[in-house]
Design an enzyme around this catalytic site. Sequence first.
Site, PDB file in Angstrom:
ATOM      1  N   SER A  85       0.844  -1.194   0.000  1.00  0.00           N
ATOM      2  CA  SER A  85       0.000   0.000   0.000  1.00  0.00           C
ATOM      3  C   SER A  85       0.873   1.235   0.000  1.00  0.00           C
ATOM      4  O   SER A  85       2.030   1.186   0.418  1.00  0.00           O
ATOM      5  CB  SER A  85      -0.877  -0.001   1.267  1.00  0.00           C
ATOM      6  OG  SER A  85      -1.511   1.239   1.455  1.00  0.00           O
ATOM      7  N   TYR A 121      -2.633  -0.537  10.579  1.00  0.00           N
ATOM      8  CA  TYR A 121      -2.569  -0.983   9.183  1.00  0.00           C
ATOM      9  C   TYR A 121      -1.239  -0.605   8.539  1.00  0.00           C
ATOM     10  O   TYR A 121      -0.600  -1.423   7.873  1.00  0.00           O
ATOM     11  CB  TYR A 121      -3.726  -0.378   8.399  1.00  0.00           C
ATOM     12  CG  TYR A 121      -3.765  -0.806   6.958  1.00  0.00           C
ATOM     13  CD1 TYR A 121      -4.192  -2.077   6.594  1.00  0.00           C
ATOM     14  CD2 TYR A 121      -3.371   0.068   5.946  1.00  0.00           C
ATOM     15  CE1 TYR A 121      -4.217  -2.471   5.272  1.00  0.00           C
ATOM     16  CE2 TYR A 121      -3.395  -0.316   4.622  1.00  0.00           C
ATOM     17  CZ  TYR A 121      -3.822  -1.581   4.287  1.00  0.00           C
ATOM     18  OH  TYR A 121      -3.848  -1.966   2.967  1.00  0.00           O
TER      19      TYR A 121
END
Length: 321
Positions: free
Chosen positions: A162, A175
């Site tokens: 990501s 995250y």
Amino acid sequence: MKQSIFCTILISIFLFTALPVTALAGDEGTGQKAVLVTGASTGLGRKIAEDLAGMGFHVYAGARKQKDLDALDAIENIQAVRLDVTIQEEIDAAVTTVEKGGKGLYGLVNNAGVFTGGPLIEVDVEDYEWIMDVNVTGVYRVTQAFAPMIIESQGRITTISSISGINSGRFFGHYTMSKHAVEAYTDSLAVEMQKFGVAVSAIEPGNYNSAIGATAMKNMASSLSVEDSRFYKDELTEWVGGSWDREKYKEPDEVSEAAQHFFTNDKPLRRYMVVPSEPEAAWAIDKAIEEVVQYNQWQAYSYTREQLIEKLDAALEKAGK
């Protein structure tokens, strides 16, 4: 009381080169190369699995629920495999399934992942351990289990990271910690697998249309109690009340194209940052530059601006830019 929050999070990637279509060459019997995609029931994983299957790959598509397995099995060139990346017995069973398939395994897409967020000083340790178990240890388990087959085929391994593996922000810590770990894992694994002719990459998406928002809202309903926050009631109220609708974002075609490039190009990249807009690219690139500046401060061997530019030019030349 639990303070866990399931959230939408920025996910991204480095810009990739144009995608060439190359002929597939796989096992002697069918000519197909086989690829395993974890977390293929919805979203990015489903798109990648469908597109690779459409190119002629034999795709082993991992999912946990029977209805998802049935739907995947109905797609040409896709064979559904029950696979929870936190359960070693299911991983071992998936290895057996692939071995019995007789096609070997050329590629692995570590896509399975979960999303949780909230204040780092308030979210329960159990919730932190859960996201790390799926997003980091799950990647570790699956890659370790299938590595011998990929080494045998001199294949390729990619993990969906990501832009949050590059940057971070308020309430995104759990995250982004997991995705920073994936970035480090990618670099170490790439060096270790180089001797076997196995290519390794990370795909780093930005904001695309997916089921993340709906999943986050569903989980928050049972796990989040803003009123129990000791330090962040106002901030959490605003954050939870924000837009969780992902339909406004582009479809993840570009993310799938990055995976296709990685598995078909003669010169696969180490990183594919894939973002739908220039501001998201700037968000990631600016952070990387900011960290370079921070590394260059308060140490005995700092470089001048001119020396930094020389290093950037050298890196661009090495990358073929």
